[in-house]
Enzyme design. Structure first.
Site, PDB file in Angstrom:
ATOM      1  CB  VAL A 277       0.915   4.785  -4.718  1.00 27.35           C
ATOM      2  CG1 VAL A 277       0.340   5.842  -5.398  1.00 27.35           C
ATOM      3  CG2 VAL A 277       1.405   3.884  -5.994  1.00 27.35           C
TER       4      VAL A 277
ATOM      5  N   GLY B 143      12.594  13.822   5.802  1.00 28.77           N
ATOM      6  CA  GLY B 143      12.301  12.299   5.758  1.00 28.77           C
ATOM      7  C   GLY B 143      11.461  12.268   4.425  1.00 28.77           C
TER       8      GLY B 143
ATOM      9  CD  GLU C 286      12.388   7.625  -2.751  1.00 31.72           C
ATOM     10  OE1 GLU C 286      12.835   6.597  -3.156  1.00 31.72           O
ATOM     11  OE2 GLU C 286      11.220   8.021  -2.360  1.00 31.72           O
TER      12      GLU C 286
ATOM     13  CE  LYS D 214       5.396   7.654  -4.793  1.00 32.45           C
ATOM     14  NZ  LYS D 214       5.888   8.619  -4.360  1.00 32.45           N
TER      15      LYS D 214
ATOM     16  CD  GLU E  37      -2.933   1.352   0.188  1.00 36.08           C
ATOM     17  OE1 GLU E  37      -3.629   0.304  -0.078  1.00 36.08           O
ATOM     18  OE2 GLU E  37      -2.820   2.497  -0.517  1.00 36.08           O
TER      19      GLU E  37
ATOM     20  N   GLY F 139       6.581  10.807   4.402  1.00 33.11           N
ATOM     21  CA  GLY F 139       6.821  10.967   5.573  1.00 33.11           C
ATOM     22  C   GLY F 139       7.264   9.812   6.418  1.00 33.11           C
TER      23      GLY F 139
END
Ligand SMILES: NC(=O)C1=CN([C@@H]2O[C@H](COP(=O)(O)OP(=O)(O)OC[C@H]3O[C@@H](n4cnc5c(N)ncnc54)[C@H](OP(=O)(O)O)[C@@H]3O)[C@@H](O)[C@H]2O)C=CC1
Ligand SMILES: N[C@@H](CC=O)C(=O)O
Length: 359
Positions: A162, A216, A219, A234, A159, A332
């Site tokens: 994306v 955070g 990438e 995505k 989950e 996050g």
């Protein structure tokens, strides 16, 4: 009086990668196990961790999550723990740790998904469930990995690949089942959306990217965020899941935000609009699916123009309901760790249903 018999389940889990997201999951485990036991019917026990920087450790009775999070381990620091090694021996950990479930949260490789594809494959072949936030294996090898999971009677859940913890995949597949999704467009990268917003506020591109890293969102290599490669993965994941496509990343046209200058941003504002990095896909008349990623200048009144910061949103174009928009955190650490929890809940519920049906 009615007595409800509570069946408590403990899932032994192994964490592959111990960066922002898996650390956040360990933080949740350290504080929320009693709540999960009460409300969800299970608790999580970390029996192994492997990380490129810290090394690896197996502890069949379980590692203390609070200590893992709070100890400031140096490079190779897991080597000092009982059952530890200074090397990240992922293959051994995944295949031999006494885990029910592998949590894959190493870096997303937008080119071939490795080594995460191998991590997932080893786990599933060993009869272990996989939950992952890593977009590489899902965009590049979902079909194969789902088949391996099925053959081994385990689950492959993703989950968080994306829109972080915002439930877009399960929401679209389960709650909107039958509504017939024909296409979608959305803001699918928190970092680039955050950067564009900060640039609108006058900050320079490089400093805005630094801020996204500290928070955070970014990438490991933020090029993936600002050049659109992350959104491309995505788009592939959503197109393959929701439109029944079998797109490969290289089939989706891709342009990022790195070429947008401060004057582009100012000019857009002067024209009552703003730049957004938009990922979309559509099912064509002939049944083929076309996907694309590119910056778009959207008028202020466009539904996606008001989506700010690391928030993401996707509008699903459906046959029976028209447009349905899902919005929420797109990046996050804690938000993404929640996605892992939601995957584990889905596995727990599926197992409970299977048990009931077998009884
Ligand atoms: N952060 C977010 O908001 C979101 C993240 N994701 C995805 O979740 C995953 C984890 O993200 P995040 O925690 O933020 O990333 P981080 O970069 O913070 O953490 C990844 C960790 O994995 C380690 N690692 C890298 N390669 C390997 C390997 N081969 N074996 C073992 N460990 C390895 C890294 O070590 P080292 O630092 O030494 O390289 C690092 O500690 C990524 O795939 C990301 O794309 C998905 C949705 C949202
Ligand atoms: N770097 C990504 C994290 C989630 O996938 C983003 O910024 O959206």
């Amino acid at each position: 009086m009615l007595h409800r018999r509570i069946h408590m389940t403990t899932y032994n889990i192994a964490l592959i990668g111990f960066g922002g997201v898996n650390r956040a999951l360990a933080e949740l485990i350290a504080t929320k196990n009693p709540l999960w036991e009460r409300d969800l019917g299970f608790r999580l026990n970390i029996v192994a961790v492997s990380d490129l920087y810290l090394g690896s450790v197996i502890s069949p009775n379980g590692l203390d999550a609070k200590t893992l999070v709070e100890a400031n381990f140096a490079k190779g620091g897991f080597g000092q723990l009982s059952g530890g090694s200074a090397e990240a021996d992922n293959e051994t950990i995944i295949k031999t740790a006494p885990a029910d479930l592998i949590v894959e949260a190493t870096f997303t490789n937008p080119k071939d998904g490795e080594p995460a594809v191998s991590h997932c494959r080893w786990a599933l072949q060993s009869g272990k469930h996989v939950v992952t936030t890593n977009k590489g294996p899902v965009a590049i090898a979902a079909q194969e990995l789902k088949a391996v999971a099925h053959a081994n009677g385990v689950h492959f859940e993703y989950e968080g690949s994306v829109m972080s913890g915002t439930p877009v995949i399960r929401m679209a597949e389960r709650t909107l089942a039958g509504a017939e999704v024909k296409g979608f467009e959305g803001i699918l990268n928190g970092t680039s959306n955050f950067v564009l917003g900060r640039m609108e506020g006058g900050l320079d591109f490089a400093t805005a990217v630094k801020e996204a890293q500290i928070l955070g969102y970014a990438e490991a290599d933020p090029t993936a965020d600002v050049e659109g490669f992350d959104v491309r993965l995505k788009v592939v994941i959503l197109a393959n899941e929701l439109l029944g496509a079998s797109l490969k990343p290289e089939e989706v046209t891709c342009k990022g935000i790195s070429k947008l200058s401060p004057s582009d941003i100012e000019n857009a504002a002067a024209a009552n609009s703003r730049w957004k990095l938009v990922g979309s896909a559509v099912r064509n008349e002939d049944g083929t699916v076309t996907g694309s990623v590119s910056p778009k200048q959207l008028p202020f009144e466009h539904p996606l123009a008001g989506v700010n910061g690391a928030t993401n949103a996707v509008s699903l174009n459906t046959e029976l309901l028209g447009s349905v928009t899902i919005t929420g955190p797109g990046a996050g650490r804690i938000e993404t760790a929640y996605a892992l929890l939601s995957d584990i809940i889905a596995i727990h519920n599926a197992q409970a249903t299977a048990k009931r049906e077998a009884a």
